[in-house]
Enzyme design. Structure first.
Site, PDB file in Angstrom:
ATOM      1  N   GLU A   4       0.826  -1.203  -0.125  1.00  0.00           N
ATOM      2  CA  GLU A   4       0.012   0.036   0.253  1.00  0.00           C
ATOM      3  C   GLU A   4       0.879   1.223  -0.014  1.00  0.00           C
ATOM      4  OE1 GLU A   4      -3.257  -0.285  -0.134  1.00  0.00           O
ATOM      5  OE2 GLU A   4      -3.585  -2.533   0.337  1.00  0.00           O
ATOM      6  N   CYS A  29      -3.357   8.318   3.371  1.00  0.00           N
ATOM      7  CA  CYS A  29      -2.908   8.201   1.873  1.00  0.00           C
ATOM      8  C   CYS A  29      -4.088   8.306   1.171  1.00  0.00           C
ATOM      9  CB  CYS A  29      -2.499   6.440   2.074  1.00  0.00           C
ATOM     10  SG  CYS A  29      -3.746   5.416   2.929  1.00  0.00           S
TER      11      CYS A  29
END
Ligand code: NAP
Length: 522
Positions: free
Chosen positions: A257, A296
């Site tokens: 990720e 994020c």
């Protein structure tokens, strides 16, 4: 000197033999605790988790492991106040931002705890129906999903010390796979404390959960073929992980990720003053300021029809102007600090680079800090940048500034907007705003190939939607391309990463024993 935090390693608490790295309060600048992993026997810790933790977890059924997660939830809930205090001190977050991390993590655990019951009192799962391999139905192929016989190593980012642990650990433990967590150093305290509370409560079998704080040196070297590694962090570190021999040569399964230039798209049909337009403005301002933009999933690029560019500048800037920035201990403050001086400097540097190619529409530097010394506190107001040349300004599609920064970009028509969004090279999430349901669903389908999640906001879900940047356990988290190519959560889909799929080819009589009514002996 401050307390040196212990590592829970090979089934016991151990401190490193080095002086340690100090964790600081990003608002006050004071030292809080230290972390260190020097001198730990890494091989022993991995072997303990793999052998003791793995065997104990695999001996339990999904129902039992779900109940175990439920017990973890109770332990964490009973210590929530302490977690909020740690988050304020170490992450510099206001209460609502700490809640996204702390309560978001506990909620995610709860969802997987309940899933245990639905999976049942069994030790492995069936994948699909049996398929005939020839004309005769007697010899068939049945796919099974069995927990991998290794450990799950989590290397996490600094921005979610709680949620980042539990969103990964919940599906791993439910699958029967032991966990080793290596939190990012700057905010490791909250992760360490949560693990400590859970370990002290004795609700997990020995070896099921280990924590190692400090340097990551040598961790990847320990990984063996049936282990898995799940990484969250920057694209640069992701490159190191991916090219490590554990992954490149030993086929250790990896999930990445990484960073992402997420988008918000205002459809052409809804002009300034409409409810959909207001929803876009509100969400952009929220996403820029929640956790000081250190998410994020935060909106980095905002696409509006070119005719509505000026109105968008005004509306978003007006909202940002109301954001009070400073010491999260002060009740009037809505946005706290960046997590560290290093992060503050990185954001300032990135911002300077973006500013060289864009106009500053709302300047974060103009915000006066509340209750915080600007020379010490890592606080920064939200900054909205913009350029009328969305095609020619390559940097805005390329560079992630991991702070309260977004760029406003005008588009000509729907095709142009979609083309510009794709220049992000694959993102975690895009949100789309409008009231024309057909146009919204068309945009969602068009964006789905380059995004892990498309968040569609129409006026009918104004009060219901879960937020552009909020990662819900029921939905997929991850994205293709530069977002890392990973997949997490998505309900039961998360369990796939921790299971091995195999085809069993056998007679119908043999296969019948794999069915749920006759679970095998552990
Ligand atoms: P980072 O510097 O890449 O660090 C991430 C983790 O990797 C930390 O635990 C770090 O440990 C460790 N690490 C550093 N070098 C390593 C190496 N050579 N081998 C193994 N591990 C190593 O990222 P960050 O600054 O913490 O996080 C910010 C970035 O993460 C942003 O770009 C953001 O977009 C991304 N992010 C993505 C997601 C997502 O879900 N896609 C979520 C959150 C953040 P130390 O802390 O000890 O150095």
């Amino acid at each position: 000197m401050s307390e040196l935090l212990g590592n829970f390693w090979a089934g016991r608490w151990q401190t490193g033999t080095g002086a340690g790295t100090a964790l600081l309060d990003p608002v006050l600048g004071s030292e809080l605790v230290r972390v260190d992993a020097t001198g730990l026997d890494l091989a022993a810790g991995f072997a303990f988790a793999r052998e003791q933790g793995g065997a104990a977890l695999r001996a339990m059924t999904y129902t039992q492991r779900g109940a175990m997660l439920g017990a973890v939830v109770k332990v964490l809930q009973s210590h929530r106040d302490a977690y909020y205090d740690i988050a304020t001190a170490n992450s510099g977050t206001v209460k609502s931002d700490s809640g996204i991390d702390i309560d978001g993590g506990i909620y995610t655990l709860g969802v997987y705890a309940r899933m245990g019951d639905t999976l049942g009192d069994r030790h492995f799962l069936l994948d699909g129906e049996a398929a005939r391999l020839g004309k005769e139905p007697l010899f068939q192929s049945q796919h099974v999903m069995v927990p991998t016989r290794g450990v799950a190593l989590f290397i996490n980012a600094f921005n979610f010390p709680s949620w980042g642990l539990w969103e990964k650990a919940a599906p791993a433990l439910l699958s029967g796979v032991p966990v080793i967590i290596k939190p990012a150093t700057s905010t490791a305290w909250l992760t360490q404390r949560m693990v400590k509370d859970v370990v002290d409560a004795g609700v997990l079998p020995a070896g099921a959960l280990s924590v190692i704080c400090g340097s990551s040196a040598g961790l990847m070297d320990q990984l063996q073929p049936f282990d898995v590694v799940s990484f969250t962090g920057s694209a640069d570190t992701a490159r190191v992980i991916r090219s490590h021999p554990a992954v490149a040569e030993r086929s250790v399964r990896v999930n990445i990720e990484a960073d992402s230039i997420n988008s918000a798209l205002m459809l052409e049909s809804d002009a300034p003053g409409t409810e959909a337009f207001d929803l876009m403005v509100k969400e952009v301002a929220r996403e820029m300021t929640i956790k000081s933009g250190q998410k994020c999933t935060a909106i980095r690029r905002v696409f509006v029809p070119q005719a509505h560019y000026d109105a968008a500048v005004q509306a978003i800037s007006a909202r940002l102007g109301k954001t009070t920035v400073g010491n999260p201990r002060n009740e009037s403050v809505r946005m706290g600090a960046l997590v560290s001086r290093a992060q503050f400097n990185a954001v300032q540097q990135g911002l300077a680079q973006l500013k060289a190619h864009t106009q500053t529409l709302h300047d974060g530097a103009a915000h006066t800090l509340v209750d915080a010394d600007a020379g010490v506190a890592c606080c920064l107001g939200p900054t909205l940048l913009g350029t009328r040349d969305a095609d020619g300004t390559a940097m805005v599609h390329d560079m992630e500034v991991f702070g309260p920064v977004s760029t406003l970009l005008p588009y000509r028509d729907a095709a142009h907007a979609l083309h510009l969004i794709r220049r992000g090279q694959g993102s975690l999430v895009a949100s789309v705003y409008g009231s024309d349901t057909r146009a919204l669903s068309h945009a969602a389908a068009e964006l789905a190939d380059s995004h892990g999640r498309v968040h569609v906001i129409s006026p009918d879900v104004a009060a219901l939607h879960s937020g552009h940047g909020n990662v819900m356990p029921q939905s997929l988290h991850g994205g293709p391309g530069r977002a890392g190519g990973g997949e997490e959560l998505g309900g039961a889909r998360a369990l796939n990463f921790y299971h091995r799929r195999a085809a069993v080819q056998a007679s119908t009589a043999v296969l019948s024993h794999l069915q749920p009514h006759s679970p095998p002996q552990a």
